[in-house]
Structure formats: C-alpha cells, structure tokens
Design a protein around this motif. Sequence first.
Motif, mmCIF file in Angstrom:
data_model
loop_
_atom_site.group_PDB
_atom_site.id
_atom_site.type_symbol
_atom_site.label_atom_id
_atom_site.label_comp_id
_atom_site.label_asym_id
_atom_site.label_seq_id
_atom_site.Cartn_x
_atom_site.Cartn_y
_atom_site.Cartn_z
ATOM 1 N N LEU A 8 24.493 7.360 -2.385
ATOM 2 C CA LEU A 8 23.732 7.401 -3.391
ATOM 3 C C LEU A 8 23.920 6.781 -4.567
ATOM 4 C CD1 LEU A 8 21.177 10.117 -2.503
ATOM 5 C CD2 LEU A 8 21.048 7.839 -1.460
ATOM 6 N N GLN A 9 23.272 6.269 -5.264
ATOM 7 C CA GLN A 9 23.314 5.903 -6.912
ATOM 8 C C GLN A 9 22.041 5.817 -7.458
ATOM 9 O OE1 GLN A 9 25.379 1.628 -6.577
ATOM 10 N NE2 GLN A 9 27.340 2.317 -6.822
ATOM 11 N N GLY A 10 22.643 6.412 -8.634
ATOM 12 C CA GLY A 10 21.418 6.225 -9.852
ATOM 13 C C GLY A 10 21.785 6.203 -11.002
ATOM 14 N N LYS A 11 21.063 6.376 -12.337
ATOM 15 C CA LYS A 11 21.257 6.241 -13.608
ATOM 16 C C LYS A 11 21.518 7.916 -14.534
ATOM 17 C CE LYS A 11 20.898 1.565 -14.770
ATOM 18 N NZ LYS A 11 20.466 0.871 -15.518
ATOM 19 N N LYS A 12 20.639 8.389 -13.608
ATOM 20 C CA LYS A 12 20.579 9.769 -13.116
ATOM 21 C C LYS A 12 20.070 11.152 -12.824
ATOM 22 C CE LYS A 12 17.301 11.061 -16.572
ATOM 23 N NZ LYS A 12 15.406 11.000 -17.396
ATOM 24 N N VAL A 13 21.096 12.334 -12.347
ATOM 25 C CA VAL A 13 20.807 12.919 -11.331
ATOM 26 C C VAL A 13 20.013 14.628 -11.782
ATOM 27 C CG1 VAL A 13 22.248 14.380 -9.776
ATOM 28 C CG2 VAL A 13 22.609 11.958 -9.733
ATOM 29 N N ARG A 14 19.630 15.056 -11.246
ATOM 30 C CA ARG A 14 19.098 16.186 -11.181
ATOM 31 C C ARG A 14 18.801 16.877 -10.602
ATOM 32 N NH1 ARG A 14 12.847 14.857 -14.729
ATOM 33 N NH2 ARG A 14 14.095 14.150 -16.456
ATOM 34 N N VAL A 15 19.157 18.188 -10.185
ATOM 35 C CA VAL A 15 20.297 18.839 -9.005
ATOM 36 C C VAL A 15 18.950 20.651 -9.539
ATOM 37 C CG1 VAL A 15 21.709 19.852 -7.853
ATOM 38 C CG2 VAL A 15 22.387 17.396 -8.922
ATOM 39 N N LEU A 16 18.634 20.994 -8.367
ATOM 40 C CA LEU A 16 17.753 22.000 -8.239
ATOM 41 C C LEU A 16 18.874 23.271 -7.145
ATOM 42 C CD1 LEU A 16 16.199 24.076 -8.873
ATOM 43 C CD2 LEU A 16 14.284 23.827 -8.362
ATOM 44 N N THR A 17 19.147 24.071 -6.800
ATOM 45 C CA THR A 17 19.391 24.749 -6.082
ATOM 46 C C THR A 17 18.993 25.902 -5.857
ATOM 47 O OG1 THR A 17 21.723 25.158 -6.835
ATOM 48 C CG2 THR A 17 21.698 23.272 -6.042
ATOM 49 N N ASP A 18 18.528 26.818 -4.375
ATOM 50 C CA ASP A 18 18.107 28.082 -3.564
ATOM 51 C C ASP A 18 19.649 28.743 -2.433
ATOM 52 O OD1 ASP A 18 16.759 30.247 -4.160
ATOM 53 O OD2 ASP A 18 15.492 29.799 -2.527
ATOM 54 N N PRO A 19 20.624 29.418 -3.083
ATOM 55 C CA PRO A 19 20.491 29.692 -4.754
ATOM 56 C C PRO A 19 21.338 28.890 -5.902
ATOM 57 C CG PRO A 19 21.734 31.038 -3.710
ATOM 58 C CD PRO A 19 20.871 29.837 -2.889
ATOM 59 N N ALA A 20 21.406 29.755 -6.418
ATOM 60 C CA ALA A 20 21.985 29.142 -8.017
ATOM 61 C C ALA A 20 23.303 28.813 -7.707
ATOM 62 C CB ALA A 20 22.310 29.482 -9.357
ATOM 63 N N VAL A 21 24.011 27.872 -7.842
ATOM 64 C CA VAL A 21 25.565 27.310 -7.335
ATOM 65 C C VAL A 21 26.772 27.253 -8.276
ATOM 66 C CG1 VAL A 21 24.679 26.892 -4.799
ATOM 67 C CG2 VAL A 21 25.291 24.944 -5.892
ATOM 68 N N PRO A 22 27.673 27.483 -8.262
ATOM 69 C CA PRO A 22 28.703 26.708 -9.431
ATOM 70 C C PRO A 22 28.913 25.274 -9.777
ATOM 71 C CG PRO A 22 29.947 27.719 -8.020
ATOM 72 C CD PRO A 22 28.192 27.798 -7.549
ATOM 73 N N ILE A 23 29.196 24.602 -10.985
ATOM 74 C CA ILE A 23 29.236 23.697 -11.137
ATOM 75 C C ILE A 23 30.903 23.790 -11.839
ATOM 76 C CG2 ILE A 23 29.082 21.699 -11.976
ATOM 77 C CD1 ILE A 23 26.161 22.988 -12.076
ATOM 78 N N HIS A 24 31.514 22.209 -11.526
ATOM 79 C CA HIS A 24 32.698 22.147 -12.303
ATOM 80 C C HIS A 24 32.902 21.029 -12.564
ATOM 81 C CE1 HIS A 24 35.332 19.367 -9.396
ATOM 82 N NE2 HIS A 24 34.974 19.839 -8.620
ATOM 83 N N GLY A 25 33.270 20.422 -13.718
ATOM 84 C CA GLY A 25 33.132 18.912 -14.109
ATOM 85 C C GLY A 25 34.989 18.800 -15.019
ATOM 86 N N ASP A 26 35.965 17.643 -14.237
ATOM 87 C CA ASP A 26 37.243 16.976 -14.742
ATOM 88 C C ASP A 26 37.586 18.682 -14.633
ATOM 89 O OD1 ASP A 26 36.656 14.820 -15.161
ATOM 90 O OD2 ASP A 26 36.450 15.144 -17.563
ATOM 91 N N GLY A 27 37.650 19.433 -13.272
ATOM 92 C CA GLY A 27 38.204 20.634 -13.207
ATOM 93 C C GLY A 27 38.470 21.567 -13.692
ATOM 94 N N GLU A 28 37.020 21.343 -14.642
ATOM 95 C CA GLU A 28 36.427 23.001 -15.635
ATOM 96 C C GLU A 28 35.219 23.442 -15.508
ATOM 97 O OE1 GLU A 28 39.359 23.607 -18.233
ATOM 98 O OE2 GLU A 28 40.203 22.801 -16.999
ATOM 99 N N ILE A 29 35.145 24.938 -15.325
ATOM 100 C CA ILE A 29 33.598 25.654 -14.641
ATOM 101 C C ILE A 29 32.804 24.853 -16.059
ATOM 102 C CG2 ILE A 29 33.180 27.147 -14.167
ATOM 103 C CD1 ILE A 29 34.931 26.442 -12.193
#
Length: 290
Positions: free
Chosen positions: A251-272
Amino acid sequence: MKTLLIVNENAGRGKTKKRWPQFQHYLNALGIEHDVHLTAAPKEAIEVARMAGADQYSYVVAVGGDGTVNEVVNGIAGQKIAFGVLPAGTGNDFARMLNIPRDPRLAVRRLSDRNHTAVDLMEMNGQLVAGAIGIGFDGAIAEDINRTSWKKRVGPFGYVLSMLKLIFTFPPFTMHLKIDDRSFVFQNCWLVAVGNSKFYAGGMKICPDAKHDDGLLDVCIVHNMSPLQLLKLFPSAFSGNHVLHPNVMCLQGKKVRVLTDPAVPIHGDGEILGRTPSEILIRPQALTVV
C-alpha cells in the motif's frame, strides 16, 4: 565550501577503519578540502552533525553504514547543510538507493561532482529515518543482532542466523493499520515494512516500488503464513518478487499509524527505535544529498 566527514570506524564490522585511508587518499587527490571527526561512541555522530551548522560547514558526509547515515541525518535536520555518504558499512542501503558506488575512488569522485538532489525522509515519533522501517518480526531480528555483537560482524549472514533462531518462536500479532484515511486489520501478522527506499537489510527489495523522492510511504504487510511458508518466501525478497504472494500486501500513503496486540519491536535504518504503537510521516524533499 567547508566539508566535514564524520567517520564511524566500527561500521562494516570494522572494515571502515581499514578503508578510511583509501577514502582519504582520494579526497586529497581530488583536492576536496575537509575536516574529519572519528566517532568513539554510539550516537556521537548526531551531536557532531548538530554542531556542523554553527561551525559553518556546508557539507556533512557520513563515512560508514546505514546506522551512521541515520545518526548524521538526525543531527543535520533543520539545517541548510547538504548531506553526503561514503559507503563503508555492512548494508549500505541508503547508498544503494542513490546508486553511490562501494568503490572508494568512484564514491569520492561522485562526491567531488557536487551534484545535488532532494530526497524524502520519514519521521517516526520525532526520529528521522532515511531508508526503511521494520515492525514486528524484522524488528525482533534487529534486536537479536544488536544483543549479539558477533552477528553484526558477519553481515547479512548474521541476519539469516537471527531469522532462523526466531522464526519458530516469534508470535505473529494482530495489527490495526491506518494509512491516511483508510483503516485495515490484519490477523496473524508477521511484519510491516514502511519504506522510503526499496532496500533494507543489505539489499532486500522489501518495498520494490518505493521511490525516495515521490512524497509517499510504501507499506509492505506480511501476514497469515506459517513459519515454513515465511522461510520459503524469504529468498524472493531480494528480487522483490515476494510481493506476488497472496498474503503479502503493498500500500502507499503519506501517514501510517500502527497499533499492534501485543506491542512489537521497531527498527529504522537497522537501529532499534522502540515498540508499537507508532506513527510514521513522510517529509517530502527534506534532505539535500550530494
């Protein structure tokens, strides 16, 4: 024009320390006047880059991998400074996105041309990300790699080892996803990747249609698969053909909101970057790149 090179000698499993003299040789040979800062600690590049404007630098160049790129980009944010990169890390996905050569001579020559282009950036919870964000299984892999220092030293092989370690123990999650004004719910979700670049994890085309200057976020969701199906799908991510699988949605868009059950880890450019929930925005043409 004053140029500052921020060098992370630990990047690329320490290979940057070995390659740095080659970069410096070609910088001198092409007459690029520059100052050098060798980082000694994580996040140091952010503060050094943040002071670059006050020191009247017009160009700040990251020498290292995607983690170094991430730090420098966050440091120069909001300043009228052009950014450059000499790739010497493990993944080098930002440089790959811009077709910057790995060869030190060719990379420095590209830098010396002083051709500028504007690229988008992503912002997540106040943090800028240049290439891609991974949420869920991929974030857990990044956490595992960062906990086990030797896996960083073996490059993409370390990613595969962490994946094999976690694929039968990581629990798929329920995800509530909102992209602009569209809402989705995914059960048994493994991961969601949000890309400004098509590349991450050392060349995987996780978001194969992503473009770094189109003002859009590309979103790839992987769900409703068994561990063995995911394992079988994995090699096709390097060509981008994973998106042909019926349980992979793009999918594509300009704003993305993510809510998960349970909470899960996120990395950006390989950094936590923490854990869900998260909100990701596109910042069009936010960075001038040499």
